[in-house]
Design an enzyme around this catalytic site. Structure first.
Site, PDB file in Angstrom:
ATOM      1  CG  ASP A  71      -1.791   1.250   1.255  1.00 32.73           C
ATOM      2  OD1 ASP A  71      -2.786   1.267   0.508  1.00 32.73           O
ATOM      3  OD2 ASP A  71      -1.474   2.199   2.000  1.00 32.73           O
ATOM      4  CE1 TYR A  90       0.618   7.881   3.054  1.00 35.85           C
ATOM      5  CE2 TYR A  90       0.807   5.630   2.256  1.00 35.85           C
ATOM      6  CZ  TYR A  90       0.103   6.599   2.940  1.00 35.85           C
ATOM      7  OH  TYR A  90      -1.111   6.285   3.513  1.00 35.85           O
ATOM      8  CE  LYS A 127      -3.865   4.917   0.916  1.00 35.90           C
ATOM      9  NZ  LYS A 127      -2.460   4.477   0.983  1.00 35.90           N
ATOM     10  CG  HIS A 177      -4.414   9.829   0.518  1.00 34.87           C
ATOM     11  ND1 HIS A 177      -3.050   9.771   0.367  1.00 34.87           N
ATOM     12  CD2 HIS A 177      -4.644   9.419   1.793  1.00 34.87           C
ATOM     13  CE1 HIS A 177      -2.487   9.346   1.487  1.00 34.87           C
ATOM     14  NE2 HIS A 177      -3.442   9.136   2.374  1.00 34.87           N
TER      15      HIS A 177
END
Length: 320
Positions: free
Chosen positions: A80, A85, A110, A143
């Site tokens: 994931d 990120y 996302k 997200h």
């Protein structure tokens, strides 16, 4: 040839054979561990590994890449990620370096609100594919329920039709019923998963009932309570863990899977990565599951209101 030379050659051959045996066992083990992770069927007919590795809040890209490689070596195939990120590039590199065929992976990522702020959703998806060095994404989430996510979803549906995305999901849409209904009741393609905070201290019963009619899978972030000391030393869970010769973290993750959730614990420590996948060689009894369910107290560890979050990220633009 003297005895000394014979012994030397014997030792060399023995070490070589031992090395090959270790490599063989390690490779078989990783494959066997991958095979033990159950597949969970989604409402679009596809199947994804129920257990994955999360990549949130990893301090550097180098650490993220090594965590992915270590996860792959130990049998993880579900990862994931998210644009915010900043791990997609190293995830793509790790997939290639692993030598594992792309079709064995389940890659989720996302879209951040800035990825669709100006009607540029499809372009953002293409950039995501470039970062991941792949031709398709298995599961693409919105997200946050912020911005024009309805238009973004319609563009994401086009990406599914084009074969660039296989499944669509929503993340953190527990924060707004209006946003949830706009996607779930108003769009052509339904979400296969809702990703939210969930763990034994916050079992999210209301959300679970809400998504049940749609066949939406609950996928859990902060599954170990974001390292909360109280949760990870809970005496009731420890009693269960001791009975199975497992850690408290392993019991918590097993509870998640037996509840039917998808779960994505984050880890960079190799020992934790290996521990997190070794949860399918024991089963919690009905009584033990009852104990785990009794621990719910609706205690969230991430409590930023959606209005505050929107102010925080409204002008946040991510690099490609």
């Amino acid at each position: 040839m003297g005895n000394r030379e014979l012994k030397r050659r014997y030792l060399i051959v023995s070490f070589l054979l031992l090395g090959l045996q270790i490599i063989s066992v390690h490779g078989t083990y990783a494959q066997d561990m991958s095979a033990t992770v159950p597949m969970i069927k989604l409402n679009n007919g596809l199947e994804m590994p129920q257990l994955g590795i999360g990549t949130f809040a990893i301090p550097t890209q180098e650490i993220a890449k090594e965590a992915c490689l270590e996860a792959f070596r130990n049998g993880f195939r579900h990862v994931d990620a998210a644009h915010v990120y900043r791990v997609e590039r190293v995830l793509g590199e790790a997939m290639i370096e692993s030598g594992i065929p792309r079709e064995e992976f389940w890659i989720a990522s996302k879209l951040w609100p800035s990825d669709y702020a100006n009607g540029n959703t499809l372009e953002s998806i293409d950039k995501m594919l470039e970062r991941l060095q792949t031709t398709y994404i298995d599961l693409l989430y919105i997200h946050q329920p912020i911005g024009d996510y309805v238009s973004a979803w319609k563009a994401m549906e086009k990406a599914v039709e084009a074969g660039k995305v296989r499944s669509l999901g929503i993340s953190n849409f527990d924060a707004t019923d209006e946003g949830f209904r706009a996607i779930v009741d108003g769009m052509k393609i339904k979400p296969v998963a809702l990703q939210i905070e969930c763990h034994p201290y916050a079992q999210r019963q209301d959300i679970r009932e809400k998504i049940k009619p749609y066949g939406i899978i609950l996928e859990c972030w902060y599954p170990l309570g974001h390292g909360n000391e109280e949760l990870l030393s809970d005496p009731a869970i420890k009693t269960i863990a001791d009975a199975h010769n497992k850690s408290i973290a392993q019991v918590i993750l097993r509870w998640h899977t037996q509840e039917g959730f998808s779960v994505i614990p984050g880890a960079t420590d190799p020992n934790h990565i290996r521990e997190n996948i070794r949860i399918f060689d024991f089963t919690l009894s009905d009584a033990e599951m009852g104990v785990m369910r009794s621990l719910n107290k609706d205690q969230r560890f991430y409590n930023v209101p959606i209005e505050q979050l929107e102010r925080m990220i409204s002008n946040m633009v991510l690099e490609d």
